[in-house]
Scaffold this active site. Structure first.
Site, PDB file in Angstrom:
ATOM      1  N   LYS A  11      11.567  13.402   7.765  1.00 43.77           N
ATOM      2  CA  LYS A  11      12.209  14.038   6.818  1.00 43.77           C
ATOM      3  C   LYS A  11      13.044  15.257   6.803  1.00 43.77           C
ATOM      4  O   LYS A  11      12.946  15.894   7.776  1.00 43.77           O
ATOM      5  CB  LYS A  11      11.248  14.250   5.537  1.00 43.77           C
ATOM      6  CG  LYS A  11      10.603  12.615   5.071  1.00 43.77           C
ATOM      7  CD  LYS A  11       9.732  13.109   3.736  1.00 43.77           C
ATOM      8  CE  LYS A  11       9.201  11.785   3.530  1.00 43.77           C
ATOM      9  NZ  LYS A  11       8.062  12.124   2.291  1.00 43.77           N
ATOM     10  N   TYR A  51      13.781   5.084  -2.924  1.00 37.16           N
ATOM     11  CA  TYR A  51      12.343   5.557  -3.487  1.00 37.16           C
ATOM     12  C   TYR A  51      12.366   4.875  -5.058  1.00 37.16           C
ATOM     13  O   TYR A  51      11.729   5.610  -5.657  1.00 37.16           O
ATOM     14  CB  TYR A  51      12.394   6.878  -3.487  1.00 37.16           C
ATOM     15  CG  TYR A  51      11.853   7.552  -2.439  1.00 37.16           C
ATOM     16  CD1 TYR A  51      10.583   7.360  -2.063  1.00 37.16           C
ATOM     17  CD2 TYR A  51      12.610   8.172  -1.631  1.00 37.16           C
ATOM     18  CE1 TYR A  51      10.028   7.746  -0.694  1.00 37.16           C
ATOM     19  CE2 TYR A  51      12.142   8.791  -0.304  1.00 37.16           C
ATOM     20  CZ  TYR A  51      10.648   8.673  -0.115  1.00 37.16           C
ATOM     21  OH  TYR A  51      10.187   9.232   1.294  1.00 37.16           O
ATOM     22  N   ASN A 114       6.670  16.866   3.245  1.00 38.25           N
ATOM     23  CA  ASN A 114       5.635  16.406   4.051  1.00 38.25           C
ATOM     24  C   ASN A 114       6.226  15.607   5.463  1.00 38.25           C
ATOM     25  O   ASN A 114       5.206  14.958   6.074  1.00 38.25           O
ATOM     26  CB  ASN A 114       4.510  15.546   3.260  1.00 38.25           C
ATOM     27  CG  ASN A 114       5.023  14.466   2.549  1.00 38.25           C
ATOM     28  OD1 ASN A 114       6.364  13.946   2.962  1.00 38.25           O
ATOM     29  ND2 ASN A 114       4.348  13.829   1.881  1.00 38.25           N
ATOM     30  N   HIS A 117       7.887   9.726   6.296  1.00 34.40           N
ATOM     31  CA  HIS A 117       7.501   8.570   5.529  1.00 34.40           C
ATOM     32  C   HIS A 117       7.234   7.449   6.538  1.00 34.40           C
ATOM     33  O   HIS A 117       7.567   7.412   7.499  1.00 34.40           O
ATOM     34  CB  HIS A 117       8.890   8.085   4.820  1.00 34.40           C
ATOM     35  CG  HIS A 117       8.621   6.971   4.100  1.00 34.40           C
ATOM     36  ND1 HIS A 117       8.058   6.630   2.971  1.00 34.40           N
ATOM     37  CD2 HIS A 117       9.056   5.410   4.636  1.00 34.40           C
ATOM     38  CE1 HIS A 117       8.193   5.375   2.821  1.00 34.40           C
ATOM     39  NE2 HIS A 117       8.776   4.635   3.526  1.00 34.40           N
ATOM     40  N   GLU A 128      12.021  -2.262   3.770  1.00 39.54           N
ATOM     41  CA  GLU A 128      12.374  -0.763   4.432  1.00 39.54           C
ATOM     42  C   GLU A 128      13.183  -1.093   5.645  1.00 39.54           C
ATOM     43  O   GLU A 128      14.231  -0.186   5.769  1.00 39.54           O
ATOM     44  CB  GLU A 128      11.517   0.132   4.342  1.00 39.54           C
ATOM     45  CG  GLU A 128      10.740   0.567   3.068  1.00 39.54           C
ATOM     46  CD  GLU A 128       9.648   1.396   3.063  1.00 39.54           C
ATOM     47  OE1 GLU A 128       9.193   1.898   1.874  1.00 39.54           O
ATOM     48  OE2 GLU A 128       8.897   1.596   4.148  1.00 39.54           O
TER      49      GLU A 128
HETATM   50  P1  GDP Z   1       3.395   8.569   0.830  1.00 39.85           P
HETATM   51  O1  GDP Z   1       3.257   6.875   0.848  1.00 39.85           O
HETATM   52  O2  GDP Z   1       2.148   9.369   1.486  1.00 39.85           O
HETATM   53  O3  GDP Z   1       4.536   9.197   1.427  1.00 39.85           O
HETATM   54  O4  GDP Z   1       3.255   9.099  -0.566  1.00 39.85           O
HETATM   55  P2  GDP Z   1       3.856   8.436  -1.928  1.00 39.85           P
HETATM   56  O5  GDP Z   1       4.347   7.027  -1.945  1.00 39.85           O
HETATM   57  O6  GDP Z   1       2.837   8.645  -2.931  1.00 39.85           O
HETATM   58  O7  GDP Z   1       5.144   9.308  -2.539  1.00 39.85           O
HETATM   59  C1  GDP Z   1       6.394   9.405  -1.931  1.00 39.85           C
HETATM   60  C2  GDP Z   1       6.739  10.840  -1.413  1.00 39.85           C
HETATM   61  O8  GDP Z   1       7.049  11.701  -2.801  1.00 39.85           O
HETATM   62  C3  GDP Z   1       5.762  11.663  -0.659  1.00 39.85           C
HETATM   63  O9  GDP Z   1       5.807  11.319   0.663  1.00 39.85           O
HETATM   64  C4  GDP Z   1       6.224  13.043  -1.155  1.00 39.85           C
HETATM   65  O10 GDP Z   1       7.324  13.583  -0.333  1.00 39.85           O
HETATM   66  C5  GDP Z   1       6.562  12.720  -2.694  1.00 39.85           C
HETATM   67  N1  GDP Z   1       5.539  13.256  -3.429  1.00 39.85           N
HETATM   68  C6  GDP Z   1       4.235  12.538  -3.846  1.00 39.85           C
HETATM   69  N2  GDP Z   1       3.680  12.941  -4.551  1.00 39.85           N
HETATM   70  C7  GDP Z   1       4.248  14.131  -5.236  1.00 39.85           C
HETATM   71  C8  GDP Z   1       4.020  15.158  -6.155  1.00 39.85           C
HETATM   72  O11 GDP Z   1       2.848  15.132  -6.598  1.00 39.85           O
HETATM   73  N3  GDP Z   1       4.968  16.148  -6.175  1.00 39.85           N
HETATM   74  C9  GDP Z   1       6.208  16.160  -5.567  1.00 39.85           C
HETATM   75  N4  GDP Z   1       6.977  17.068  -5.604  1.00 39.85           N
HETATM   76  N5  GDP Z   1       6.502  15.292  -4.580  1.00 39.85           N
HETATM   77  C10 GDP Z   1       5.682  14.197  -4.118  1.00 39.85           C
END
Ligand code: GDP
Length: 140
Positions: A11, A51, A114, A117, A128
């Site tokens: 990222k 997304y 973070n 992905h 994807e």
């Molecule tokens: P992943 O599969 O571990 O990447 O997590 P998710 O699919 O739940 O979320 C997708 C991405 O959205 C995450 O990697 C973060 O970059 C972002 N994200 C997830 N939860 C949050 C949140 O509570 N706040 C914000 N600002 N970003 C989030």
């Protein structure tokens, strides 16, 4: 257990800090092979589409803005149980919850920024990977 492919994004927070090589080192140390890789700058339309599953979440607009704030490196990783293996190497979504030695514990800045992905299931990887790569760009 079988040889699988998964989709990965390094990222913008990570490319900005010159961490592509450091992240790739952890990927390769886990036994995953980088069988496709390119550095691109996502458009808003691409990020919103990628997304789309998170469209209703409160952080969707912030996430899209973050993902188009700088270049990313998109990758296809191949190896034994690649989807679960990479999720383990990535660590928990929130870096404060991530295990020591994972990419997110080592490098991530926040729950949003973070660093990586990774596909969360075979069905997701199957969508994807072709979103970003054609067959002839993936060389196993
Ligand atoms: P992943 O599969 O571990 O990447 O997590 P998710 O699919 O739940 O979320 C997708 C991405 O959205 C995450 O990697 C973060 O970059 C972002 N994200 C997830 N939860 C949050 C949140 O509570 N706040 C914000 N600002 N970003 C989030």
């Amino acid at each position: 257990m079988s040889i699988q492919r998964t989709f990965s994004i390094i990222k913008p927070d990570a490319t900005a800090r010159n961490l592509t090589g450091g992240i790739n080192a952890l990927i390769e140390a886990a036994g995953l092979r980088i069988v496709a890789q390119k550095r691109i700058w996502l458009t808003r339309v691409q990020a919103e589409s990628f997304y789309g599953v998170h469209q209703a979440r409160p952080f969707f607009a912030d996430l899209v803005s973050f993902m188009i704030s700088g270049p990313v490196v998109v990758q296809v990783l191949e190896g034994e149980d690649a989807i679960a293996t990479y999720r383990k190497v990535m660590g928990a979504t929130n870096p404060t919850d991530a295990d020591a030695g994972t990419i997110r514990k080592e490098f991530a800045q926040s729950i949003e920024a973070n660093s990586v992905h990774g596909s969360d299931a075979p069905e997701t990887a199957a969508i994807e990977i072709p979103f970003f790569f054609s067959g002839c760009e993936i060389v196993g």
